[in-house]
Design an enzyme around this catalytic site. Structure first.
Site, mmCIF file in Angstrom:
data_model
loop_
_atom_site.group_PDB
_atom_site.id
_atom_site.type_symbol
_atom_site.label_atom_id
_atom_site.label_comp_id
_atom_site.label_asym_id
_atom_site.label_seq_id
_atom_site.Cartn_x
_atom_site.Cartn_y
_atom_site.Cartn_z
ATOM 1 N N GLU A 44 50.824 16.864 42.100
ATOM 2 C CA GLU A 44 50.015 15.886 41.381
ATOM 3 C C GLU A 44 50.154 14.508 42.021
ATOM 4 O O GLU A 44 49.187 13.781 42.194
ATOM 5 C CB GLU A 44 50.439 15.858 39.915
ATOM 6 C CG GLU A 44 49.515 15.043 39.048
ATOM 7 C CD GLU A 44 49.888 15.109 37.581
ATOM 8 O OE1 GLU A 44 49.244 14.394 36.804
ATOM 9 O OE2 GLU A 44 50.820 15.861 37.224
ATOM 10 N N ARG A 92 62.592 29.573 39.300
ATOM 11 C CA ARG A 92 62.579 30.619 38.278
ATOM 12 C C ARG A 92 61.959 31.929 38.745
ATOM 13 O O ARG A 92 62.151 32.960 38.102
ATOM 14 C CB ARG A 92 61.967 30.075 36.990
ATOM 15 C CG ARG A 92 62.916 29.034 36.352
ATOM 16 C CD ARG A 92 62.379 28.439 35.086
ATOM 17 N NE ARG A 92 61.185 27.657 35.293
ATOM 18 C CZ ARG A 92 61.152 26.339 35.406
ATOM 19 N NH1 ARG A 92 62.251 25.637 35.333
ATOM 20 N NH2 ARG A 92 60.020 25.714 35.586
#
Length: 182
Positions: free
Chosen positions: A106, A69
Site C-alpha cells: 500500500e 503464517r
C-alpha cells in the site's frame, strides 16, 4: 458431509474460531487473528483437512508457504499430500543463494525470496498463506515460482478480505478460500 445450506459444517466452526480485533494494528483495520484458530485443535485440524482433501489428488509436488503464517499451514499440508515445503521469505532471512521478487505494498515495496534450487522447472505448486487482502504477496510468490518454470496450480488461504480485491489481482490464477471475512 454438508449442512442444510450445502456448506461443509467444518467451515462455520473454523470461521467462529477466528478472533476479530478492531483497530489493530492501527485505527480502521479489522484484524483477523488466527492464533485463536490454532488454539482450537478441532478447528485447526479441520482447516488442514479441508486443504488436504482439496489437494491430495492434484499431483502437487511443492507447497510454497508465504512468510509468516503460510509457514503454519503449509508444512502439515505438504506432509499429508506427499509434497515438499518451500518457504517464501522476506529479504535476508534465507542463507545461501536466493532469487527475489519485488512487489508493491500500500505504501512502498517489499521483496520475497526463495532458495535457488528449491524447486525445479515443471513442478506443480500450491501457494499457501493465512489471508488474502490486496493479493500483493501471493502475486509475488506466483511470479517467483513461474520465473523458474514451476506451474502454480492454485493459491489457498484460510481467510479472504474481499473488499480489498486481492482475488482480482491474481488474474486467472485460481484461489481457494475457506472463510470469507466480508
Amino acid at each position: 458431509m454438508a449442512s442444510e445450506d450445502g456448506q461443509d459444517p467444518r467451515i462455520s466452526r473454523i470461521a467462529s474460531s477466528i478472533r476479530v480485533i478492531p483497530d489493530f494494528p492501527k485505527p480502521g483495520i479489522v484484524f483477523q487473528d488466527i492464533t485463536t484458530l490454532l488454539l482450537d485443535t478441532k478447528a485447526f485440524r479441520d482447516t488442514i483437512d479441508l486443504f488436504v482433501e482439496r489437494y491430495k489428488d492434484k499431483n502437487i509436488s511443492v507447497v510454497a508457504g508465504v512468510e509468516a503464517r503460510g509457514f503454519i499451514f503449509g508444512p502439515p499440508i505438504a506432509l499429508a499430500i506427499g509434497a515438499k515445503f518451500v518457504p517464501m521469505r522476506k529479504p535476508n532471512k534465507l542463507p545461501g543463494p536466493v532469487i527475489s521478487e519485488e512487489y508493491s505494498l500500500e505504501y512502498g515495496t517489499d521483496i520475497m525470496e526463495m532458495h535457488v534450487g528449491a524447486v525445479e522447472a515443471g513442478e506443480r505448486a500450491l501457494v499457501i498463506d493465512d489471508l488474502i487482502a490486496t493479493g500483493g504477496t501471493l502475486c509475488a510468490a506466483i511470479k517467483l515460482l513461474e520465473r523458474v518454470g514451476v506451474h502454480v496450480v492454485e493459491c489457498a488461504c484460510v481467510i479472504e478480505l474481499p473488499e480489498l480485491k486481492g482475488r482480482e489481482r491474481l488474474g486467472d490464477k485460481p484461489l481457494f478460500v475457506i472463510v470469507n471475512a466480508a
